[in-house]
Design a protein around this motif. Structure first.
Motif, PDB file in Angstrom:
ATOM      1  N   PRO A 224       5.514 -46.381 -60.379  1.00  0.00           N
ATOM      2  CA  PRO A 224       6.941 -46.667 -60.465  1.00  0.00           C
ATOM      3  C   PRO A 224       7.318 -47.113 -61.883  1.00  0.00           C
ATOM      4  N   THR A 225       8.598 -47.030 -62.157  1.00  0.00           N
ATOM      5  CA  THR A 225       9.131 -47.573 -63.394  1.00  0.00           C
ATOM      6  C   THR A 225      10.356 -48.420 -63.064  1.00  0.00           C
ATOM      7  N   MET A 226      10.459 -49.559 -63.718  1.00  0.00           N
ATOM      8  CA  MET A 226      11.467 -50.549 -63.350  1.00  0.00           C
ATOM      9  C   MET A 226      12.248 -51.024 -64.573  1.00  0.00           C
ATOM     10  N   TYR A 227      13.567 -51.008 -64.435  1.00  0.00           N
ATOM     11  CA  TYR A 227      14.464 -51.455 -65.502  1.00  0.00           C
ATOM     12  C   TYR A 227      15.600 -52.235 -64.858  1.00  0.00           C
ATOM     13  N   PRO A 228      15.708 -53.534 -65.122  1.00  0.00           N
ATOM     14  CA  PRO A 228      16.754 -54.327 -64.464  1.00  0.00           C
ATOM     15  C   PRO A 228      18.137 -54.044 -65.015  1.00  0.00           C
ATOM     16  N   ALA A 229      19.136 -54.229 -64.166  1.00  0.00           N
ATOM     17  CA  ALA A 229      20.525 -54.147 -64.616  1.00  0.00           C
ATOM     18  C   ALA A 229      20.838 -55.351 -65.502  1.00  0.00           C
ATOM     19  N   GLY A 230      21.873 -55.210 -66.321  1.00  0.00           N
ATOM     20  CA  GLY A 230      22.306 -56.333 -67.148  1.00  0.00           C
ATOM     21  C   GLY A 230      22.012 -56.187 -68.623  1.00  0.00           C
ATOM     22  N   GLY A 231      21.652 -54.990 -69.084  1.00  0.00           N
ATOM     23  CA  GLY A 231      21.408 -54.789 -70.514  1.00  0.00           C
ATOM     24  C   GLY A 231      20.028 -55.201 -70.958  1.00  0.00           C
ATOM     25  N   SER A 232      19.028 -54.922 -70.154  1.00  0.00           N
ATOM     26  CA  SER A 232      17.656 -55.330 -70.468  1.00  0.00           C
ATOM     27  C   SER A 232      17.137 -54.665 -71.736  1.00  0.00           C
ATOM     28  N   CYS A 233      16.288 -55.392 -72.443  1.00  0.00           N
ATOM     29  CA  CYS A 233      15.585 -54.842 -73.603  1.00  0.00           C
ATOM     30  C   CYS A 233      14.288 -54.152 -73.203  1.00  0.00           C
ATOM     31  N   ILE A 234      13.846 -54.317 -71.944  1.00  0.00           N
ATOM     32  CA  ILE A 234      12.504 -53.869 -71.565  1.00  0.00           C
ATOM     33  C   ILE A 234      12.533 -53.083 -70.263  1.00  0.00           C
ATOM     34  N   GLU A 235      11.769 -51.991 -70.250  1.00  0.00           N
ATOM     35  CA  GLU A 235      11.460 -51.263 -69.033  1.00  0.00           C
ATOM     36  C   GLU A 235       9.964 -51.407 -68.785  1.00  0.00           C
ATOM     37  N   LEU A 236       9.568 -51.784 -67.578  1.00  0.00           N
ATOM     38  CA  LEU A 236       8.161 -51.956 -67.217  1.00  0.00           C
ATOM     39  C   LEU A 236       7.719 -50.712 -66.474  1.00  0.00           C
ATOM     40  N   VAL A 237       6.718 -50.012 -67.022  1.00  0.00           N
ATOM     41  CA  VAL A 237       6.403 -48.659 -66.584  1.00  0.00           C
ATOM     42  C   VAL A 237       4.923 -48.521 -66.207  1.00  0.00           C
ATOM     43  N   THR A 238       4.669 -47.887 -65.061  1.00  0.00           N
ATOM     44  CA  THR A 238       3.318 -47.460 -64.731  1.00  0.00           C
ATOM     45  C   THR A 238       3.161 -46.049 -65.268  1.00  0.00           C
ATOM     46  N   VAL A 239       2.223 -45.843 -66.199  1.00  0.00           N
ATOM     47  CA  VAL A 239       2.121 -44.585 -66.941  1.00  0.00           C
ATOM     48  C   VAL A 239       0.845 -43.836 -66.577  1.00  0.00           C
ATOM     49  N   TYR A 240       1.003 -42.557 -66.236  1.00  0.00           N
ATOM     50  CA  TYR A 240      -0.135 -41.662 -66.053  1.00  0.00           C
ATOM     51  C   TYR A 240       0.118 -40.401 -66.871  1.00  0.00           C
ATOM     52  N   ASN A 241      -0.771 -40.098 -67.811  1.00  0.00           N
ATOM     53  CA  ASN A 241      -0.754 -38.798 -68.478  1.00  0.00           C
ATOM     54  C   ASN A 241      -2.197 -38.437 -68.809  1.00  0.00           C
ATOM     55  N   GLN A 242      -2.407 -37.424 -69.628  1.00  0.00           N
ATOM     56  CA  GLN A 242      -3.771 -37.017 -69.927  1.00  0.00           C
ATOM     57  C   GLN A 242      -4.551 -38.170 -70.565  1.00  0.00           C
ATOM     58  N   GLY A 243      -5.596 -38.614 -69.887  1.00  0.00           N
ATOM     59  CA  GLY A 243      -6.450 -39.659 -70.432  1.00  0.00           C
ATOM     60  C   GLY A 243      -5.847 -41.045 -70.408  1.00  0.00           C
ATOM     61  N   GLU A 244      -4.725 -41.235 -69.729  1.00  0.00           N
ATOM     62  CA  GLU A 244      -4.032 -42.512 -69.771  1.00  0.00           C
ATOM     63  C   GLU A 244      -3.631 -42.987 -68.378  1.00  0.00           C
ATOM     64  N   ALA A 245      -3.957 -44.243 -68.078  1.00  0.00           N
ATOM     65  CA  ALA A 245      -3.446 -44.914 -66.881  1.00  0.00           C
ATOM     66  C   ALA A 245      -3.218 -46.358 -67.292  1.00  0.00           C
TER      67      ALA A 245
ATOM     68  N   VAL B  70      -0.205 -49.950 -67.389  1.00  0.00           N
ATOM     69  CA  VAL B  70       1.077 -50.604 -67.134  1.00  0.00           C
ATOM     70  C   VAL B  70       1.598 -51.000 -68.509  1.00  0.00           C
ATOM     71  N   SER B  71       2.762 -50.494 -68.865  1.00  0.00           N
ATOM     72  CA  SER B  71       3.228 -50.603 -70.240  1.00  0.00           C
ATOM     73  C   SER B  71       4.689 -51.030 -70.324  1.00  0.00           C
ATOM     74  N   ALA B  72       5.062 -51.578 -71.470  1.00  0.00           N
ATOM     75  CA  ALA B  72       6.428 -52.048 -71.693  1.00  0.00           C
ATOM     76  C   ALA B  72       7.094 -51.198 -72.766  1.00  0.00           C
ATOM     77  N   TRP B  73       8.258 -50.644 -72.418  1.00  0.00           N
ATOM     78  CA  TRP B  73       9.060 -49.845 -73.348  1.00  0.00           C
ATOM     79  C   TRP B  73      10.188 -50.716 -73.878  1.00  0.00           C
ATOM     80  N   ASP B  74      10.346 -50.739 -75.186  1.00  0.00           N
ATOM     81  CA  ASP B  74      11.387 -51.524 -75.860  1.00  0.00           C
ATOM     82  C   ASP B  74      12.657 -50.687 -75.977  1.00  0.00           C
TER      83      ASP B  74
END
Length: 328
Positions: free
Chosen positions: A151-172, A174-178
């Protein structure tokens, strides 16, 4: 990661559970397992449950978090591709809507970017989201054109951060997007045995994450993971400024992929039989936590099942809007 343009499809912070099991989802009771397409609704949204209701901040950083250089090395290559997919233009912000896909020059016409889950309404005082998100060590992305943010989660209210569970080639991870300054991944922790032993409850392989506003004056937000060993929140990332995303939010199943000649998405093989579940989804308003419900959430980012180009995949909202389940 969400796009920010209007999508002509049926377009949900939360406790998200991403089950590592295969086959039929098992993280909810028999009453939930009925194949009814209709979600149960509550007349009154209850208070948030479990770790989301805890204010115990450990004062420590997330165990096993990568260095800034390692985050850039592993996740940096995703930046340009996904900025373009979201319609992001420096100085103008991200223009597309979660669930939409704005292909760049030369992009394959078969590129897809569907999403389903809980959309958070922008309410006065929106200042956080929380999610208990299960993770899988069995997701194997072999297609270079596929990235799974679920899942990926981004709160309402103008958040600076999205908390993301990431799966791609060679990657698993939990990461934070600014979303306020660099508009890229800035923090990350790999999903490995250390992570599972520290940030899951030991039975469901589910971690609890939250993104909360810590200062209204500077619009500062923080992403935390709940440490099940110490019973406190460890900090992954903090950022302040003005969001270049949206002022509503989401807790969703989202991916980027392409459709082959068979008409099947490249993401299908990576996710086949794996249950992704988000439960106990909760939002914070003026410092008070409540479960996601029709009062604060809807399904504004949902695409139809056909948009995933995966004929064996199933999805349903178990309870509006604090629990969704997808298989494959």
């Amino acid at each position: 990661m969400k796009s920010l343009e209007v999508v002509p499809a049926l377009l949900t912070c939360a406790v998200v559970a991403l089950s590592a099991s295969t086959g039929t989802a098992s993280a909810y009771d028999d009453a939930h397992a009925a194949n009814s397409p209709t979600a149960r609704t509550r007349s009154v949204a209850p208070a948030a449950a479990g770790p989301c209701a805890s204010n115990a901040l450990s004062g420590r950083g997330v165990r096993g978090a990568r260095s800034a250089a390692e985050v850039t090395r592993r996740l940096g290559p995703l930046t340009d591709e996904h900025r373009a997919a979201r319609g992001y233009v420096a100085g103008k912000g991200a223009l597309a809507t979660p669930g939409a896909f704005r292909a760049g020059a030369g992009a394959a016409a078969t590129a897809i970017h569907p999403a389903q889950g809980t959309a958070f309404k922008q309410l006065q005082g929106s200042d956080g989201a929380c999610a208990t998100q299960s993770v899988s060590t069995r997701v194997r992305v072999r297609d270079a054109d596929t990235t799974i943010y679920t899942p990926t989660m981004y709160p309402a209210g103008g958040s600076c951060i999205e908390l993301v569970t990431v799966y791609n080639q060679g990657e698993a991870s939990v990461s934070a997007w600014d979303w306020c300054r660099s508009v890229t991944f800035k923090a990350s922790v790999p999903i490995d045995s250390s992570f599972l032993n520290t940030y899951t409850d030991g039975s469901s392989s589910a971690y609890t994450g939250r993104v909360i506003k810590t200062s209204a004056t500077s619009n500062t937000w923080a992403a935390d993971l709940y440490n099940y060993r110490t019973r406190g929140w460890d900090r992954l990332y903090t950022q302040s400024g003005t969001t270049q995303a949206r002022y509503d939010g989401w807790d969703i199943y989202e991916l980027y992929s392409t459709v082959g000649a068979s008409g099947r998405s490249g993401s299908c093989d990576a996710m086949a039989g794996v249950t992704f579940e988000s439960s106990n989804i909760a939002v914070r308003t003026n410092g008070a936590w409540t479960a996601a419900s029709p009062a604060n959430s809807d399904t504004g980012y949902d695409a139809p099942n056909s948009a995933f180009y995966c004929p064996t995949r199933t999805y349903r909202m178990v309870n509006a809007y604090d629990h969704w389940v997808a298989v494959g």
